[in-house]
Scaffold this active site. Structure first.
Site, short mmCIF file in Angstrom:
data_model
loop_
_atom_site.label_atom_id
_atom_site.label_comp_id
_atom_site.label_asym_id
_atom_site.label_seq_id
_atom_site.Cartn_x
_atom_site.Cartn_y
_atom_site.Cartn_z
N ASP A 1 38.87 16.07 -17.66
CA ASP A 1 39.67 15.60 -18.80
C ASP A 1 38.91 14.59 -19.65
O ASP A 1 38.91 14.66 -20.88
CB ASP A 1 41.02 15.01 -18.32
CG ASP A 1 40.88 13.92 -17.26
OD1 ASP A 1 39.75 13.65 -16.82
OD2 ASP A 1 41.91 13.33 -16.87
N ARG B 1 51.78 13.66 -19.20
CA ARG B 1 50.82 14.76 -19.10
C ARG B 1 51.23 15.93 -19.98
O ARG B 1 50.41 16.72 -20.41
CB ARG B 1 50.71 15.25 -17.65
CG ARG B 1 50.08 14.26 -16.69
CD ARG B 1 49.70 14.95 -15.38
NE ARG B 1 49.45 14.00 -14.31
CZ ARG B 1 48.30 13.38 -14.09
NH1 ARG B 1 47.27 13.61 -14.87
NH2 ARG B 1 48.16 12.54 -13.09
#
Ligand code: 5GP
Length: 182
Positions: A102, A168
């Site tokens: 990420d 998220r």
């Protein structure tokens, strides 16, 4: 940790910008690997949304593995120590390995993982793709082969990234001012 609300989060990259960038990076990877098989190693949990969008733009034959590392715990700063929560992988010897992460912040997680793979497998190639790159915070000598966006020293959430396990699912990548999260 402080309680952060959706209204505290400012948009850094919206859904369209992310979609365009992910396709652009996927095109580069399609060009690089051509028809060669690739093993995607997705670093949970943060990279899961990026990885699932990215792989659907890839055209080569591929397999997917998922590992879990952690360096942040319940904080917004790296502990400086990488914890291999679950790093079970099949034999990657002779394979093209593409690590999907990420964000590279201090670079300690990326370095840990690259060293782990180099130590355990003689891969055909090992490449690293990151959604975000916080070059200004780097401590380890490591660079992504591909990344979507470079960002400055902000704590970002959304599109897979969390704050206190939340956010998220945001379709955009956003940030909260340091005064809000610290
Ligand atoms: P590094 O080892 O490069 O310092 O950190 C890598 C990990 O820290 C990332 O995979 C991610 O889980 C977490 N991290 C680093 N910066 C941020 C950030 O701005 N927001 C969030 N949500 N996580 C981050």
């Amino acid at each position: 940790m402080k309680n952060v609300n959706l209204s505290d989060i400012k948009v850094l990259f919206d859904e369209n910008e992310i979609r365009t960038k992910v396709k652009e990076i996927a095109n580069k990877l399609n060009e690089y690997y051509k028809d060669e098989e690739v093993c995607i190693v997705c670093v949970l949990k943060g990279a899961v949304i990026f990885a699932t969008d990215l792989v659907r733009e890839l055209t080569m034959p591929l397999t997917m593995e998922f590992i879990r590392l952690s360096s942040y715990g319940h904080s917004t700063a790296s502990s400086g120590k990488v914890n291999a929560v679950d790093i079970k992988l099949p034999d990657l010897t002779g394979k093209n390995v593409l690590i999907v992460e990420d964000i590279i912040d201090t670079g300690l997680t990326a370095k840990f993982l690259l060293d782990f793979i180099a130590l355990n497998f003689k891969t055909k190639s090992t490449k690293f793709v990151s959604l975000l790159d916080k070059k200004c915070s780097r401590q380890a000598d490591v660079e992504a082969d591909y990344y979507c966006f470079e960002i400055d020293d902000k704590f970002v959430v959304g599109y897979g990234l969390d704050y206190d396990s939340k956010f998220r699912n945001l379709k955009f990548i956003g940030y909260a001012d340091k005064s809000v999260i610290k």
